[in-house]
Design an enzyme around this catalytic site. Structure first.
Site, PDB file in Angstrom:
ATOM      1  N   GLY A  11      31.840  28.178  13.267  1.00 34.23           N
ATOM      2  CA  GLY A  11      32.466  29.509  13.236  1.00 34.23           C
ATOM      3  C   GLY A  11      31.482  30.576  12.799  1.00 34.23           C
ATOM      4  N   GLY A  14      32.134  34.380  13.407  1.00 34.22           N
ATOM      5  CA  GLY A  14      33.337  35.015  12.876  1.00 34.22           C
ATOM      6  C   GLY A  14      33.013  36.065  11.836  1.00 34.22           C
ATOM      7  CD  GLN A  15      36.324  39.635   7.929  1.00 32.54           C
ATOM      8  OE1 GLN A  15      37.175  38.758   7.774  1.00 32.54           O
ATOM      9  NE2 GLN A  15      36.368  40.782   7.302  1.00 32.54           N
ATOM     10  CG  ASP A  37      31.848  30.667  16.922  1.00 37.21           C
ATOM     11  OD1 ASP A  37      32.849  30.418  17.608  1.00 37.21           O
ATOM     12  OD2 ASP A  37      31.888  31.367  15.897  1.00 37.21           O
ATOM     13  CB  ILE A  38      34.365  27.789  20.321  1.00 38.61           C
ATOM     14  CG1 ILE A  38      34.898  27.000  21.502  1.00 38.61           C
ATOM     15  CG2 ILE A  38      35.079  29.104  20.149  1.00 38.61           C
ATOM     16  CD1 ILE A  38      36.270  26.431  21.266  1.00 38.61           C
ATOM     17  CG  ASP A  54      35.934  22.587  20.772  1.00 37.46           C
ATOM     18  OD1 ASP A  54      36.423  22.598  19.625  1.00 37.46           O
ATOM     19  OD2 ASP A  54      36.613  22.498  21.816  1.00 37.46           O
ATOM     20  CE1 TYR A 142      43.556  30.411   8.082  1.00 34.67           C
ATOM     21  CE2 TYR A 142      44.949  31.933   6.846  1.00 34.67           C
ATOM     22  CZ  TYR A 142      43.699  31.397   7.116  1.00 34.67           C
ATOM     23  OH  TYR A 142      42.605  31.838   6.422  1.00 34.67           O
ATOM     24  CE  LYS A 146      41.428  27.590   6.785  1.00 34.73           C
ATOM     25  NZ  LYS A 146      40.004  27.215   6.788  1.00 34.73           N
TER      26      LYS A 146
HETATM   27  C1  AKB Z   1      44.306  36.211   7.194  1.00 30.92           C
HETATM   28  O1  AKB Z   1      44.761  37.359   7.025  1.00 30.92           O
HETATM   29  O2  AKB Z   1      44.837  35.358   7.896  1.00 30.92           O
HETATM   30  C2  AKB Z   1      43.042  35.847   6.461  1.00 30.92           C
HETATM   31  C3  AKB Z   1      43.348  35.178   5.161  1.00 30.92           C
HETATM   32  C4  AKB Z   1      43.962  35.938   4.055  1.00 30.92           C
HETATM   33  O3  AKB Z   1      43.110  34.013   5.024  1.00 30.92           O
HETATM   34  N1  AKB Z   1      42.243  37.011   6.241  1.00 30.92           N
END
Ligand code: AKB
Length: 323
Positions: A11, A14-15, A37-38, A54, A142, A146
């Site tokens: 990644g 990414g940001q 990264d992908i 990937d 998400y 996590k």
């Molecule tokens: C999101 O907004 O999904 C992320 C986070 C807080 O993990 N920036």
């Protein structure tokens, strides 16, 4: 003298990956860091060592680790909170199976960084100073992925001694890169829109307070936890990490004040909450990160005024080598 690490970042476009890759290249030399990264990186970073990967392709991951004699993986690939809701099964696959592929490879002796998030918490926790060990009832796939990932990290550490370290990032704000697919993305978009158009319509409520962190602090925290002696890492799930807390109205006022101070036209802000508001409302307002402070000396440097001033000092410039 410690040997130069051989680092692979997933990644990396990414940001956070974009800025972390630059910081690690500054710290250890460009040859020490392989970005993956992908998708291909923007042309500005094409000169750096980069290859497509990937994270679901476990054999290719292992081949790259062997070919480049990698000893440390920063596993940043993930689908974030807002985008993740569009395709929950894919989000789970990328976020959990991708991590398992990294952890399996790490049993050969790799050190791993795994970014977790404030999204592991749901609406049932104390919203102020949420403790590390508050119950995890995430409201998004998400957050579920996590929370599960944190437990997998602790499991691989306990069972196979994998040196995996993790931070629960709040919303990350920086001038160097654009976020994508998150609920806290507004806090970066607001700067770009204020400068480009003189207005911004926020997709969260004006008073939705969330934990946030400036990119410089987030990168420094990441480097610090990875550099800490293993004996200082008392938590192998993940550490709460708090920079500052604010709501959209707070940052709007701070941006207006800063632009006025700089003699710029003062932007106008409005609020039109969408589905991301419900996600944000399920997250804490602030985190208790005393374990990170105690165990490996975490200390944020940026408050809201410093953050806003630094964003305006840098917007439109390239990534510095000083983080
Ligand atoms: C999101 O907004 O999904 C992320 C986070 C807080 O993990 N920036």
């Amino acid at each position: 003298m410690t040997a130069t690490p051989r680092i692979l970042i997933t990644g990396a476009n990414g940001q956070i990956g974009t800025v972390l890759a630059a910081a690690l290249r500054c710290a250890h030399g460009p040859e020490a860091v392989l970005g993956t990264d992908i998708v291909a990186p923007p042309s500005s970073v094409l000169a750096s060592r980069f290859t497509l990967l990937d994270v679901l392709d476990a054999p290719r991951l292992r081949t790259l680790i062997a070919q480049h004699q990698i000893d440390t993986v920063y596993h940043l690939s993930a689908v974030l909170s807002a985008r993740g809701e569009a395709d929950p099964r894919r989000t789970w696959e990328v976020n959990v199976t991708g991590l398992l592929n990294v952890l399996e490879a790490a049993r050969e002796g790799l050190k791993v960084f795994f970014p977790s998030t404030i999204a592991v918490f749901g609406p049932n926790v104390p919203p102020e100073d949420t403790p590390d060990d508050a119950v995890l009832n995430p409201s998004t796939v998400y957050g579920m992925s996590k929370a599960s990932g944190e437990n997998w990290c602790a499991y691989y550490h306990e069972r196979w001694g994998v040196d995996v370290r993790s931070l629960r990032y709040p919303g990350v704000i920086g001038y160097q890169s654009q976020p994508g697919g998150g609920t806290t993305d507004y806090a970066v978009e607001i700067f770009h829109q204020a400068l480009a158009t003189g207005s911004y319509q926020c997709f969260l409520s004006a008073d939705q307070r969330l934990p946030m962190i400036y990119m410089d602090d987030a990168i420094r925290a990441t480097l610090e936890i990875m550099a800490a002696p293993a004996a200082r890492i008392g938590r192998r799930t993940s550490y709460n990490l708090q920079g500052l807390s604010f709501c959209p109205a707070d940052i709007a006022v701070a941006i207006q004040a800063e632009m006025q101070r700089r003699g710029m036209a003062v932007p106008e802000f409005s609020y039109r909450p969408d589905f991301r508001q419900a996600i944000a409302a399920s997250w804490p307002h602030s985190l208790d990160d005393s374990a990170a402070r105690r165990d490996w000396g975490w200390q944020p440097r940026f408050g809201l005024r410093e953050l806003v001033a630094d964003m305006f000092d840098h917007l439109g410039t390239t990534i510095p080598c000083s983080v």
